[in-house]
Every structure is written in structure tokens, then in C-alpha cells.
Design an enzyme around this catalytic site. Structure first.
Site, PDB file in Angstrom:
ATOM      1  N   THR A  15       0.807  -1.225   0.000  1.00 34.36           N
ATOM      2  CA  THR A  15       0.000   0.000   0.000  1.00 34.36           C
ATOM      3  C   THR A  15       0.835   1.267   0.000  1.00 34.36           C
ATOM      4  O   THR A  15       0.485   2.263  -0.630  1.00 34.36           O
ATOM      5  CB  THR A  15      -0.895   0.007   1.267  1.00 34.36           C
ATOM      6  OG1 THR A  15      -1.714  -1.143   1.214  1.00 34.36           O
ATOM      7  CG2 THR A  15      -1.753   1.238   1.357  1.00 34.36           C
ATOM      8  N   SER A  60       2.233  -7.874  -0.365  1.00 36.02           N
ATOM      9  CA  SER A  60       3.047  -8.752   0.485  1.00 36.02           C
ATOM     10  C   SER A  60       2.364 -10.077   0.796  1.00 36.02           C
ATOM     11  O   SER A  60       2.994 -10.985   1.324  1.00 36.02           O
ATOM     12  CB  SER A  60       3.481  -8.034   1.760  1.00 36.02           C
ATOM     13  OG  SER A  60       2.467  -8.033   2.719  1.00 36.02           O
ATOM     14  N   GLN A 278      -0.404 -19.968  21.125  1.00 36.22           N
ATOM     15  CA  GLN A 278      -1.352 -19.127  20.381  1.00 36.22           C
ATOM     16  C   GLN A 278      -1.461 -17.740  20.997  1.00 36.22           C
ATOM     17  O   GLN A 278      -1.972 -16.815  20.369  1.00 36.22           O
ATOM     18  CB  GLN A 278      -2.745 -19.786  20.371  1.00 36.22           C
ATOM     19  CG  GLN A 278      -2.785 -21.070  19.589  1.00 36.22           C
ATOM     20  CD  GLN A 278      -4.145 -21.760  19.613  1.00 36.22           C
ATOM     21  OE1 GLN A 278      -5.154 -21.164  19.982  1.00 36.22           O
ATOM     22  NE2 GLN A 278      -4.168 -23.014  19.233  1.00 36.22           N
TER      23      GLN A 278
HETATM   24  N1  ASP Z   1      -2.151  -6.191   1.284  1.00 34.57           N
HETATM   25  C1  ASP Z   1      -1.166  -5.161   1.489  1.00 34.57           C
HETATM   26  C2  ASP Z   1       0.206  -5.823   1.596  1.00 34.57           C
HETATM   27  O1  ASP Z   1       0.517  -6.382   2.596  1.00 34.57           O
HETATM   28  C3  ASP Z   1      -1.466  -4.346   2.691  1.00 34.57           C
HETATM   29  C4  ASP Z   1      -0.402  -3.303   2.957  1.00 34.57           C
HETATM   30  O2  ASP Z   1       0.300  -2.879   2.083  1.00 34.57           O
HETATM   31  O3  ASP Z   1      -0.268  -2.892   4.105  1.00 34.57           O
HETATM   32  O4  ASP Z   1       0.951  -5.760   0.641  1.00 34.57           O
END
Ligand code: ASP
Length: 342
Positions: A15, A60, A278
Site C-alpha cells: 500500500t 506482500s 497461540q
Molecule cells: N495487502 C497489502 C500488503 O501487505 C497491505 C499493505 O500494504 O499494508 O501488501
């Protein structure tokens, strides 16, 4: 006199590096070569900042061992040229990446700071701008010409964490990460307050980068009602070398005979069973309750207060060394990079 710090910002995706198209409203990646254009205030730092972008960039959630190896190589290839590294990364698997880098980069004597954001850099209310600025300042920080934080860490929402101690726990708040078993390494306020006594010390040895990872592992998370079929299906996977057994509380599990027998058979077949709680805080204490006495007796290995993310990374790293199973079991119970308190 201190020389001007030079920092390499490595963009993997996520993001943080997104900008909203003013016409369509769709998000697309910013050209990170234009980092100064995105955050002009960076010019006010007296640092030399270069950037490196992966191609393709990834969300990611698509992270994998090959990407980790390439990332470690980029740091390796540039290690002598820069004083510190900032890795821009999606938040979803940032804790896994921070954990694996901590193991792959032995004798790390420079900061590797991972950061990201919950709101894209190209959106007015972004948290990415401050996260990047703080991370760059931390990656450049030195005392007596020695880096203050020579370890792999995560800088997020004004906190600096040891990377291999973190979990992503919030998908909504700016405060996305916690480190339940280790205090923050620094707090960013008017000043950046480093807790020097909690930060790993440099050893001034030559960096050694490990580039073989073995992902023949599984996670078996316990829940009341888990069936014999599920447990046996996991423990009999072909080629399986280790299982993270996510137990309750301080390392407790059902005492049913079928369950203990299944684990015992796996251990006899040289599959490592690694007991990780956990709970996000606290430690496995085998033998504390009756419900973990059998686990200890059959040779389940204690993960103490390691996170699941770090346990995944540590297993892939240790299995990648191709050492005898007894060595791997011993090293799993020793803190190699400050990832657990034994
Ligand atoms: N889905 C995105 C990622 O982990 C969320 C983020 O960028 O924080 O790449």
C-alpha cells in the site's frame, strides 16, 4: 566529524507506494525513483538517499522464499555502499519478512528498517510519509560513527520494534503491529528516544548472508474439537520436516492418547514438533500443567516466547542449513537473533 549518511530505500510493493489516480480513483504504484518528489521534505535531511524498486512489485500476501532470497541479495550487494537500509513493504507479511531477514543476515552491523503504511502515500491522510521519514532517520542514526540500531526492525506509527518479535494485529488502525514479548526499541516523539540497553550490539564481523531456505514445514493450530483426521493428514505430509504446533496458553494441548501417539510417531520419523503458543504474549513452559507433560516426554521442542512468524522463519532458515535434526532442535531452543527469551 561524521560523514553524510547514505541510505538505500528498497521498495518491494504494498500500500505504501500507491497513489490514487485522480480520474479513475484506482490505486497504482508510485515510481519510487521519485521518492524526493513524493516526500520533498526528505531533501532537508543531510543524507544521500538512493532507491531500488523490485520489478514486479508485489502485494506482500504474495511474499515467498525466492523473494526473500532476492531481497537479502539486494542488501548484500549494497551492504558496503550504504549506512542503512529501509525496506518498504506491505504490512500483511512484514513480520515474516523482518523475521527471516534477521536470520539470513548474520553479523548484521547496520540498520535494516522495514516500514509500510495503512493508507497509500498518494492519499492526503497517509501514515506512510511519517513512517518513511522516521525509518530513514533511524537507519541513518549513529553514535560515535557506530549505527545505533544494527538490527532488522520494524518502524511503524512512532514505534520501533525488533522485527522478529512482532505480529500484525490490526488491519484498520495506524498502530498495526505489536511486540508482545519484547519492549519497543525506540519511541518517536519530539525526539527519537532509543532504549540502548534493549538494542543488539554490533559485533563488527563480516556480514554473512544465508541464501538457502527450506519450506517443508506446516503449522498445526489446535482448537477444541480438532479431529484425528486433520492431525494425521498434516503429520503425514510427504517431505515434511517440521511442524509448528500452535498450542494453548503456556504450551498446553489435549492429552488424548490418539493425539500424543500421532505426535510421537511423527517425532520418531524425525519430524520436528515446535511448540509455539497461540497467545501473543507470554511463554511456553513445558511441564507446567499436566496438559504439557506428555509433550515434553515425547520430545516436543519448546518455542518459549517466539512468535509464529519468527518460528516459521527460524525453521526455514535452520532447515536450509541442512544440519542433522538434533542440531536443528538444539538451535531452535537458543536465541540466535534476539527472537526469544530463554
Ligand atoms: N495487502 C497489502 C500488503 O501487505 C497491505 C499493505 O500494504 O499494508 O501488501
Amino acid at each position: 566529524m561524521q560523514t553524510q549518511a547514505s541510505i538505500l530505500v528498497i521498495y518491494t510493493g504494498g500500500t505504501i507506494g500507491m497513489i490514487k489516480d485522480p480520474v479513475t480513483g484506482a490505486l497504482h504504484p508510485i515510481n519510487m525513483d521519485l521518492l524526493y518528489q513524493s516526500i520533498p521534505v526528505l531533501k532537508n535531511f543531510n543524507y544521500h538517499i538512493d532507491s531500488f524498486s523490485f520489478d514486479p512489485l508485489i502485494d506482500s500476501s504474495n511474499m515467498n522464499p525466492s523473494f526473500w532470497i532476492r531481497l537479502a541479495e539486494v542488501i548484500d550487494e549494497n551492504y558496503e555502499k550504504y549506512d542503512g537500509f529501509v525496506v518498504l513493504h506491505g504490512t500483511d507479511t512484514m513480520s515474516y519478512t523482518a523475521s527471516i531477514l534477521s536470520f539470513m543476515l548474520e553479523n548484521l552491523n547496520k540498520p535494516v528498517v522495514l516500514t509500510g503504511s495503512q493508507i497509500p502515500l498518494g492519499v492526503v491522510r497517509t501514515d506512510g510519509r511519517d513512517n518513511i521519514i522516521n525509518s530513514i532517520e533511524i537507519a541513518a542514526a549513529k553514535d560515535d560513527n557506530t549505527p545505533i540500531v544494527p538490527e532488522v526492525c520494524i518502524c511503524f506509527e512512532n514505534k520501533l520494534f525488533r522485527g522478529n518479535r512482532t505480529n500484525k494485529f490490526n488491519a484498520e488502525n495506524f498502530e498495526a503491529f505489536v511486540s508482545g514479548n519484547y519492549p519497543t526499541l525506540a519511541k518517536v516523539g519530539v525526539n527519537i528516544k532509543y532504549k540502548h540497553h534493549l538494542i543488539l550490539k554490533p559485533n563488527f564481523k563480516k556480514l554473512k548472508v544465508y541464501k538457502v531456505l527450506d519450506n517443508n514445514i506446516a503449522i498445526l493450530k489446535l482448537f477444541p474439537g480438532i479431529t484425528k483426521n486433520v492431525v494425521n493428514s498434516i503429520l503425514t505430509i510427504t517431505g515434511l520436516k517440521a511442524v509448528i504446533l500452535e498450542t494453548y496458553g503456556s504450551g498446553n494441548a489435549p492429552t488424548d492418547k490418539w493425539f500424543i501417539d500421532a505426535l510421537e510417531n511423527a517425532i520418531k520419523a524425525d519430524i520436528i514438533i515446535y511448540n509455539v503458543s497461540q497467545c501473543k504474549s507470554g511463554s511456553v513452559e513445558l511441564g507446567k500443567y499436566e496438559t504439557s507433560v506428555d509433550l515434553e516426554r515425547i520430545g516436543v521442542i519448546s518455542g518459549y516466547d517466539i512468535t509464529t512468524e519468527s518460528a516459521v522463519a527460524k525453521l526455514m532458515f535452520l532447515l536450509g542449513l541442512n544440519r542433522p535434526v538434533e542440531d536443528v532442535k538444539r538451535l531452535l531452543q537458543v536465541s540466535l537473533r534476539g527472537e526469544m527469551t530463554v
